[in-house]
Motif scaffolding. Structure first.
Motif, short mmCIF file in Angstrom:
data_model
loop_
_atom_site.label_atom_id
_atom_site.label_comp_id
_atom_site.label_asym_id
_atom_site.label_seq_id
_atom_site.Cartn_x
_atom_site.Cartn_y
_atom_site.Cartn_z
N ARG A 1 0.85 -1.19 0.00
CA ARG A 1 0.00 0.00 0.00
C ARG A 1 0.88 1.24 0.00
NH1 ARG A 1 -0.09 -2.08 5.21
NH2 ARG A 1 0.64 -0.68 6.85
N PRO A 2 0.38 2.36 -0.51
CA PRO A 2 1.20 3.57 -0.52
C PRO A 2 1.69 3.92 0.88
CG PRO A 2 -0.76 3.86 -1.87
CD PRO A 2 -0.92 2.55 -1.12
N GLN B 1 5.19 6.25 -4.03
CA GLN B 1 4.29 5.46 -4.86
C GLN B 1 5.05 5.02 -6.11
OE1 GLN B 1 0.74 4.39 -4.86
NE2 GLN B 1 1.84 3.20 -6.38
N TYR B 2 5.12 3.71 -6.31
CA TYR B 2 5.72 3.21 -7.55
C TYR B 2 4.76 3.40 -8.71
CZ TYR B 2 9.36 0.80 -4.89
OH TYR B 2 10.41 0.51 -4.07
N TYR B 3 5.31 3.68 -9.90
CA TYR B 3 4.56 3.63 -11.14
C TYR B 3 5.22 2.58 -12.02
CZ TYR B 3 1.67 7.82 -10.41
OH TYR B 3 0.73 8.71 -9.96
N SER C 1 13.38 3.22 -3.74
CA SER C 1 12.62 4.37 -3.25
C SER C 1 13.35 5.03 -2.11
CB SER C 1 11.23 3.93 -2.78
OG SER C 1 11.31 3.32 -1.52
N ARG D 1 2.27 14.45 -8.52
CA ARG D 1 3.47 13.69 -8.84
C ARG D 1 4.02 14.04 -10.21
NH1 ARG D 1 0.56 9.86 -5.60
NH2 ARG D 1 1.86 9.23 -3.84
N PRO E 1 -0.02 3.97 -11.56
CA PRO E 1 0.39 3.64 -10.19
C PRO E 1 0.25 2.15 -9.93
CG PRO E 1 -1.13 5.49 -10.22
CD PRO E 1 -1.16 4.90 -11.59
N SER F 1 0.61 -1.06 -6.78
CA SER F 1 0.88 -1.44 -5.41
C SER F 1 2.26 -2.08 -5.34
CB SER F 1 -0.16 -2.45 -4.92
OG SER F 1 0.03 -3.70 -5.57
N ASN F 2 2.85 -2.08 -4.17
CA ASN F 2 4.16 -2.72 -4.00
C ASN F 2 4.08 -4.21 -4.30
OD1 ASN F 2 5.42 -0.35 -3.35
ND2 ASN F 2 5.21 -0.63 -1.14
#
Length: 437
Positions: free
Chosen positions: A21-22, A34-36, A51, A256, A278, A280-281
Motif C-alpha cells: 500500500r502507498p 508510490q511506484y509507477y 525508493s 506527482r 500507479p 501497489s508494492n
C-alpha cells in the motif's frame, strides 16, 4: 545500451518493496512514496525498484543525488547553444569514453569529449573532494583554468578566479540533468538484457517538482522538446542533452512528476507512456520475481585482442565480441579487464559502427586504453599511439575471429598525459585520427 542507468543511478543492492500500500510521507510536505509501472513491450523485464523514505520497517536513504552544484551560462544559452558549464561535487556524467588524462596543479584530471552531445566532461579530485565539470562550447585550455579555480565543500562551490563572469552568469544552483527528475521518491527500471550498456532500457522515476524553476532545468537538460498527450494531460518529450541516445518524456499525475526515460525509439517511448500507471508494492514484487536475463543473454563469448603487463605491475586485457548476433550493423562490445579482475573483464563499452576504421579511447582506474578496428579489406594497417613525452607505439591489427567482419588492435598506458592516435594503412595513408576535429 543502458546509458540511462548512468544518469539515474546504478542498481541498488536491496529493493524497496514493502507492504503493498502507498507509504506515508517521509518528510513534512512531501507526498508518499508510490511506484509507477508500465505494460512493458515484449522482451523487456523489470530489473530494479528503489525508493526513498520508510520502507519495510526501516529507514532508507533518499535516491541518489549530487552534492552542491552550479550552472553558469551565457545569455540565451540552452543545452545545445551558447556556452555553459556545470560544476559539481561528485562525479555523475563522465563515462571515461573518448578521454585522456592530464595533470593540473598536481591533480590528475580526466578530460572526456562527447561528440554526440558536444559536451566536455572533466572529473578530478581536489583537496580530497571528487568533482566534475560538464561544459558546452568550452575549449580544453579554458576548462583547465576552471579546474584550477574551483573547489567545493559539503555545502557550496567556490571559485578563486571568476574570469568566466565576463560573459557567464549563474543560472541554477543545481545540476540540470539531475534536477530534471524533481525530488525523486521512487523509480523502477526495465531492460532487455543485463543492466549494463549491452541492453535497451527504460526507467520510470516518480517525484515532485523541485525547488528550482523546472522550465529552466528542462532548457538545459532536454533538446528538441515537443508535446504529446498522455491520458487527459500534456507531456513533454525530447532528447537527453547529456546522452542523445536517451529519449525522455515527462508529465504530471496530480502532484506527482513522472519521468520516463529510455534508450529506445521516441514513438515506442510514447506508447509505453500511455501504459504507465500507479502500482501497489505487491505488483512490483510480482514483476521483480520474473527477474532479468542473465549472462546467457549475451550469446557470444568475447575474443582476446591483446593482453600484457604494465609498469604498475598489473596485467591488462582487451577482448571484443559482436554486440548482437542477429544485427550485423550493431557493432561490437569492447571488454576491458581492470586491475584486480581475475578472468572476467569488469568494464564493457560499445564500439563505433561496423564497416569503417575507428579509434575509441577509455580512461578507467588510472589507465588509458586505446582500441581500434578496421575492415578486413584493410589488412596490413597499423595503430600508432603517440603519448606526449613518451615513446610512440606501433600495434598491428589482429584477426581474432574469422566470423567477425573487422580486424582489431589495442594499446594501454598508465602515465596521465594527453596523446594522439592514428590508423595508417600499409602504404602509410591515414585512415582515422584521434581526437577528431
Amino acid at each position: 545500451m543502458a546509458a540511462i542507468v548512468v544518469v539515474l543511478g546504478y542498481v541498488v543492492g536491496s529493493t524497496a518493496i514493502g507492504s503493498g500500500r502507498p507509504e506515508a510521507s517521509s518528510a513534512p510536505g512531501r507526498i508518499g512514496v508510490q511506484y509507477y509501472v508500465a505494460d512493458a513491450p515484449p522482451g523487456f523485464k523489470m530489473y530494479t525498484a528503489e525508493s526513498s523514505g520508510l520502507t519495510g520497517g526501516g529507514a532508507r536513504p533518499p535516491l541518489p543525488t549530487s552534492g552542491p552544484a552550479e550552472l553558469w551560462a551565457t545569455a540565451e544559452a540552452s543545452a545545445a547553444s551558447g556556452t555553459w558549464f556545470v560544476v559539481s561535487r561528485g562525479t555523475h556524467h563522465a563515462t571515461g569514453r573518448n578521454s585522456y588524462r592530464t595533470v593540473v596543479n598536481g591533480s590528475e584530471v580526466i578530460v572526456e569529449r562527447d561528440p554526440a552531445s558536444g559536451q566536455s566532461r572533466l572529473s578530478f579530485v581536489k583537496n580530497g573532494v571528487s568533482m566534475e565539470i560538464t561544459a558546452f562550447g568550452w575549449i580544453d585550455r579554458q576548462l583547465v583554468r576552471l579546474v584550477r579555480a574551483v573547489s567545493a565543500d559539503d555545502d557550496a562551490i567556490h571559485f578563486s578566479d571568476n574570469f568566466f563572469e565576463a560573459d557567464h552568469r549563474r543560472v541554477l544552483s543545481v545540476d540540470p540533468t539531475e534536477a530534471l527528475y524533481g525530488e525523486a521518491s521512487s523509480r523502477v527500471g526495465y531492460t532487455t538484457g543485463m543492466p549494463t550498456d549491452l541492453a535497451q532500457s527504460f526507467t520510470i522515476t516518480v517525484g515532485t517538482d523541485g525547488k528550482v524553476n523546472q522550465s529552466t532545468v528542462m532548457k538545459f537538460a532536454i533538446t528538441e522538446a515537443r508535446t504529446f498527450t498522455v491520458g487527459a494531460g500534456q507531456a513533454i518529450i525530447g532528447t537527453s542533452a547529456a546522452d542523445p541516445l536517451v529519449t525522455t518524456a515527462q508529465w504530471h499525475d496530480g502532484q506527482r512528476l513522472i519521468t520516463l526515460s529510455g534508450t529506445i525509439d521516441p514513438q515506442q517511448l510514447k506508447a509505453i507512456a500511455a501504459t504507465v500507471h500507479p502500482a501497489s508494492n505487491d505488483e512490483v514484487r510480482t514483476a521483480m520475481a520474473a527477474g532479468a536475463p542473465g549472462a546467457a543473454a549475451l550469446q557470444t563469448q568475447p575474443q582476446k585482442v591483446v593482453s600484457g603487463m604494465l609498469p604498475d605491475g598489473w596485467g591488462w586485457s582487451i577482448r571484443v565480441s559482436v554486440a548482437d548476433p542477429d544485427d550485423p550493423d550493431a557493432g561490437y562490445v569492447w571488454w576491458i579487464a581492470q586491475p584486480g579482475d581475475s578472468i572476467t573483464p569488469s568494464e564493457t563499452r560499445r564500439s563505433a559502427p561496423i564497416g569503417k576504421p575507428s579509434i575509441d579511447t577509455f580512461v578507467e582506474h588510472g589507465r588509458t586504453y586505446v582500441v581500434a578496428k578496421v575492415p578486413r579489406s584493410m589488412a596490413g594497417a597499423e595503430l600508432h599511439v603517440n603519448p606526449t613525452g613518451l615513446p610512440s607505439t606501433l600495434i598491428p591489427f589482429h584477426d581474432v575471429d574469422p566470423a567477425m567482419a573487422d580486424l582489431f588492435s589495442a594499446d594501454a598506458f598508465v602515465e596521465p598525459v594527453p596523446f594522439t592516435a592514428e590508423i595508417l594503412d600499409s602504404g602509410g595513408n591515414s585512415l582515422s585520427f584521434w581526437p577528431q576535429g
